[in-house]
Design an enzyme around this catalytic site. Structure first.
Site, PDB file in Angstrom:
ATOM      1  N   LYS A  91     -17.190  34.426 -43.039  1.00 19.05           N
ATOM      2  CA  LYS A  91     -17.177  33.744 -41.740  1.00 19.05           C
ATOM      3  C   LYS A  91     -18.077  34.476 -40.756  1.00 19.05           C
ATOM      4  O   LYS A  91     -19.070  33.946 -40.316  1.00 19.05           O
ATOM      5  CB  LYS A  91     -15.745  33.664 -41.207  1.00 19.05           C
ATOM      6  CG  LYS A  91     -14.860  32.752 -42.050  1.00 19.05           C
ATOM      7  CD  LYS A  91     -13.619  33.451 -42.505  1.00 19.05           C
ATOM      8  CE  LYS A  91     -12.822  32.558 -43.449  1.00 19.05           C
ATOM      9  NZ  LYS A  91     -11.472  33.077 -43.650  1.00 19.05           N
ATOM     10  N   PHE A 111      -2.280  35.806 -41.015  1.00 20.08           N
ATOM     11  CA  PHE A 111      -3.112  34.975 -41.871  1.00 20.08           C
ATOM     12  C   PHE A 111      -2.530  35.084 -43.276  1.00 20.08           C
ATOM     13  O   PHE A 111      -1.898  36.089 -43.606  1.00 20.08           O
ATOM     14  CB  PHE A 111      -4.576  35.433 -41.822  1.00 20.08           C
ATOM     15  CG  PHE A 111      -5.476  34.537 -42.631  1.00 20.08           C
ATOM     16  CD1 PHE A 111      -5.730  33.239 -42.205  1.00 20.08           C
ATOM     17  CD2 PHE A 111      -6.036  34.965 -43.824  1.00 20.08           C
ATOM     18  CE1 PHE A 111      -6.514  32.381 -42.965  1.00 20.08           C
ATOM     19  CE2 PHE A 111      -6.828  34.118 -44.588  1.00 20.08           C
ATOM     20  CZ  PHE A 111      -7.063  32.829 -44.150  1.00 20.08           C
ATOM     21  N   THR A 112      -2.711  34.043 -44.092  1.00 13.55           N
ATOM     22  CA  THR A 112      -2.043  33.980 -45.407  1.00 13.55           C
ATOM     23  C   THR A 112      -2.255  35.256 -46.237  1.00 13.55           C
ATOM     24  O   THR A 112      -1.287  35.881 -46.682  1.00 13.55           O
ATOM     25  CB  THR A 112      -2.559  32.774 -46.221  1.00 13.55           C
ATOM     26  OG1 THR A 112      -3.983  32.793 -46.176  1.00 13.55           O
ATOM     27  CG2 THR A 112      -2.054  31.461 -45.659  1.00 13.55           C
ATOM     28  N   ASP A 132      -8.698  42.043 -36.739  1.00 12.30           N
ATOM     29  CA  ASP A 132      -9.268  41.175 -37.773  1.00 12.30           C
ATOM     30  C   ASP A 132     -10.343  40.347 -37.075  1.00 12.30           C
ATOM     31  O   ASP A 132     -10.048  39.437 -36.303  1.00 12.30           O
ATOM     32  CB  ASP A 132      -8.181  40.274 -38.371  1.00 12.30           C
ATOM     33  CG  ASP A 132      -8.736  39.325 -39.443  1.00 12.30           C
ATOM     34  OD1 ASP A 132      -9.967  39.154 -39.512  1.00 12.30           O
ATOM     35  OD2 ASP A 132      -7.930  38.742 -40.196  1.00 12.30           O
ATOM     36  N   TYR A 136     -27.765  51.014 -57.064  1.00 12.13           N
ATOM     37  CA  TYR A 136     -26.305  51.182 -57.133  1.00 12.13           C
ATOM     38  C   TYR A 136     -25.835  52.051 -55.970  1.00 12.13           C
ATOM     39  O   TYR A 136     -24.836  51.753 -55.327  1.00 12.13           O
ATOM     40  CB  TYR A 136     -25.955  51.848 -58.464  1.00 12.13           C
ATOM     41  CG  TYR A 136     -24.465  51.933 -58.716  1.00 12.13           C
ATOM     42  CD1 TYR A 136     -23.799  50.902 -59.363  1.00 12.13           C
ATOM     43  CD2 TYR A 136     -23.731  53.049 -58.299  1.00 12.13           C
ATOM     44  CE1 TYR A 136     -22.438  50.970 -59.591  1.00 12.13           C
ATOM     45  CE2 TYR A 136     -22.370  53.121 -58.522  1.00 12.13           C
ATOM     46  CZ  TYR A 136     -21.718  52.083 -59.167  1.00 12.13           C
ATOM     47  OH  TYR A 136     -20.376  52.164 -59.388  1.00 12.13           O
ATOM     48  N   PHE A 165       0.085  24.463 -53.435  1.00 10.23           N
ATOM     49  CA  PHE A 165      -0.928  23.645 -52.749  1.00 10.23           C
ATOM     50  C   PHE A 165      -2.294  23.732 -53.416  1.00 10.23           C
ATOM     51  O   PHE A 165      -3.110  22.827 -53.300  1.00 10.23           O
ATOM     52  CB  PHE A 165      -1.028  24.026 -51.258  1.00 10.23           C
ATOM     53  CG  PHE A 165      -1.485  25.439 -51.004  1.00 10.23           C
ATOM     54  CD1 PHE A 165      -0.576  26.478 -51.007  1.00 10.23           C
ATOM     55  CD2 PHE A 165      -2.817  25.719 -50.757  1.00 10.23           C
ATOM     56  CE1 PHE A 165      -0.984  27.782 -50.773  1.00 10.23           C
ATOM     57  CE2 PHE A 165      -3.245  27.018 -50.512  1.00 10.23           C
ATOM     58  CZ  PHE A 165      -2.323  28.053 -50.534  1.00 10.23           C
TER      59      PHE A 165
HETATM   60  C1  LIG Z   1     -10.667  34.011 -44.102  1.00 13.98           C
HETATM   61  C2  LIG Z   1      -9.901  35.010 -43.373  1.00 13.98           C
HETATM   62  C3  LIG Z   1      -9.475  36.180 -43.992  1.00 13.98           C
HETATM   63  C4  LIG Z   1      -9.717  36.462 -45.465  1.00 13.98           C
HETATM   64  O1  LIG Z   1     -11.065  36.544 -45.744  1.00 13.98           O
HETATM   65  P1  LIG Z   1     -11.643  36.194 -47.209  1.00 13.98           P
HETATM   66  O2  LIG Z   1     -13.077  36.563 -47.121  1.00 13.98           O
HETATM   67  O3  LIG Z   1     -11.415  34.739 -47.438  1.00 13.98           O
HETATM   68  O4  LIG Z   1     -10.900  37.028 -48.183  1.00 13.98           O
HETATM   69  C5  LIG Z   1      -8.764  37.082 -43.232  1.00 13.98           C
HETATM   70  N1  LIG Z   1      -8.484  36.856 -41.949  1.00 13.98           N
HETATM   71  C6  LIG Z   1      -8.879  35.730 -41.321  1.00 13.98           C
HETATM   72  C7  LIG Z   1      -8.554  35.509 -39.889  1.00 13.98           C
HETATM   73  C8  LIG Z   1      -9.601  34.766 -42.007  1.00 13.98           C
HETATM   74  O5  LIG Z   1      -9.971  33.647 -41.380  1.00 13.98           O
END
Ligand SMILES: *Cc1c(COP(=O)(O)O)cnc(C)c1O
Length: 482
Positions: free
Chosen positions: A266, A132-133, A223, A80, A455
């Site tokens: 990613k 980003f969303t 980011d 932990y 969506f």
């Molecule tokens: C996917 C993504 C995020 C969010 O990451 P999650 O792991 O899906 O929460 C933030 N910024 C960018 C540019 C992304 O492509």
């Protein structure tokens, strides 16, 4: 690095890895694909993966791991608090980014949540190259506002600009002057700018942004979720980066920033995320939020196995032969589609191929969701699952009227090291067939429309019997092919 030239004329992206674990795929026949997309309400998010041949919905958490990553997962130190696994991850990040402090989080949006809670309040502005969303959602949830300062080239669908993700420095200066530096929560730059087609910024542009931030005493946050693609494009498209290694470009990028956060779904081909921080005071401001929302400071919601895989994945990201696979496959696909006249976002970026539905099905009005209709038609024609990025992904105005998106895109993501070149060729072939038969494609209308995030869950139907006609034409042209 020497690229492999073929003796023949063809330019082919050659894989510098071999496949040692495979997963069987299923391609249902075209009639069944029509049934499946009908059951899914013409919404590709609602398809079952078992009915999908090539899943190009996203690159998130679906990139192939290496043998070394999988091996590392077996030696993870499960505790932990204070696990050796966490220390290895922290040391790797310090080594790559040169920032002393690290806060782990369960994924990218969790980092955004923590950053927004710590720095954003009503009246504050966050200038960025593009939103980003999830980023925008967290900033607005805290009462802040997003200002998009991408250069005009960034929003041109067809372009030869190598760095469409660049920020407009003049606009940044003007905004800081107009709003006052005290009202800027932080400036955010996004690597491999996701929503405008995986487009990179140049290292020079980041340096210019960094200078403006320093002059005004404003924090610069990167980011880095799609950093791997951005690093590759810096290396091959930016003259002064050609002689630098990926590791050197990474360090120069990091040296210009105060905070770097990322989604490890990613970056590093694993799952998880985290925030790297240079300054102790800024670290201390965010630290209490991690045990509260994510988990204890030495895992932050990640499993130790994920952290081990991420540590190895981050190191592998420094290998140009590893990070070039995605962009080179995408460039190949974009070239092939352009030759066949299929309209898409250019130049090729990272993340995937972005089909321009506005031009592909220019006979479908935006009120009938051209990008959604094209995504549905593509699944019928190929079993390939893409993602609608257009009007369907918007939310209606409070008075119920539609907000028509600037771009109507179908995004075909290219998860890294997952597909073979023959599968990419299949995607190109089916898109070319669909383009030749584009007049058969019709619009969609809602059967059931959720108020938020429609969506994800919304159900739609075709406005006519166009899907049956598409299936009939497929049989006519392709015989008994799957
Ligand atoms: C996917 C993504 C995020 C969010 O990451 P999650 O792991 O899906 O929460 C933030 N910024 C960018 C540019 C992304 O492509």
């Amino acid at each position: 690095m020497a690229t492999v030239k073929f003796y023949g004329n063809e330019t082919v992206p050659l894989e510098m890895h071999k496949v040692r674990i495979v997963q069987k795929l299923c391609l249902p026949p075209v009639e069944r694909r029509l049934e499946k997309i009908t059951e899914a309400g013409n919404n590709t998010f609602l398809l079952k993966n078992a009915d999908v041949f090539l899943d190009m919905l996203t690159d998130s958490g679906v990139n192939a791991m290496s043998d070394q990553q999988q091996a590392a997962m077996m030696v993870a130190d499960d505790s932990y608090a204070g696990s050796a696994t966490y220390t290895r991850l922290e040391n790797k990040l310090r080594d790559l980014f040169g920032m002393h402090y690290f806060l782990p989080a369960h994924q990218g949006r969790a980092c955004e949540h923590i950053l927004a809670k710590a720095f954003v309040s009503p009246g504050k502005v966050v200038p960025m190259n593009y939103h980003f969303t999830t980023t925008k959602a967290h900033i607005t949830l805290q009462g802040g506002a997003v200002e998009e300062l991408v250069t005009d080239a960034g929003l041109e669908v067809v372009s030869v600009n190598p760095f469409k993700g660049n920020m407009d420095i003049g606009k940044l200066r003007a905004l800081i002057k107009a709003r006052g530096a005290d009202n800027i929560a932080f400036v955010r730059m996004e690597s491999g700018t996701n929503l405008i087609g995986g487009q990179p910024f140049s290292l020079q542009n980041l340096a210019d942004v960094s200078n403006v931030c320093k002059e005004n005493g404003v924090l610069l946050v990167l980011d880095a979720s799609l950093l791997a693609d951005n690093l590759y494009f810096n290396k091959v498209r930016e003259e002064h980066c050609k002689a630098l290694s990926i590791r050197e470009i990474t360090r120069r990028t990091a040296d210009l920033c105060d905070v770097i956060y990322f989604s490890a779904r990613k970056l590093g081909c694993a799952r998880g995320g985290g925030i790297c921080i240079r300054d102790q005071g800024i670290y201390q401001r965010m630290r209490p939020l991690v045990p509260l929302f994510e988990g204890f400071l030495t895992y932050g919601g990640m499993s130790v196995r994920e952290m081990e895989a991420l540590t190895v994945g981050l190191e592998e990201t420094m290998d140009e032969e590893m990070i070039n696979q995605g962009p080179q496959f995408i460039a190949y696909m974009v070239d092939q589609l352009q030759e066949r006249g299929v309209p898409l976002i250019t130049p090729a970026g990272g993340l995937g191929c972005h089909i321009d539905a506005k031009r592909f099905v220019d006979h479908i009005p935006q009120a009938q969701y051209p990008a959604g209709a094209l995504a549905s038609a593509l699944y019928i024609a190929s079993g390939i699952r893409g993602m609608e990025r257009g009007t369907l992904s918007e939310q209606r105005e409070p008075d119920g009227s539609e907000i028509f998106a600037n771009m109507e895109l179908v995004r075909l993501a290219m998860p890294r090291r997952v597909f073979t070149l023959s599968q990419v060729k299949y995607a190109v072939d089916r898109l070319a067939w669909l383009y030749d038969n584009r007049r058969l494609i019709g619009g969609l209308s809602f059967i059931e429309e959720p108020e938020v995030l429609r969506f994800f869950y919304g159900l739609l139907k075709p406005v006519s019997d166009w899907q049956d006609k598409l299936v009939a034409k497929f049989r006519e042209d392709l015989g008994d092919s799957l």
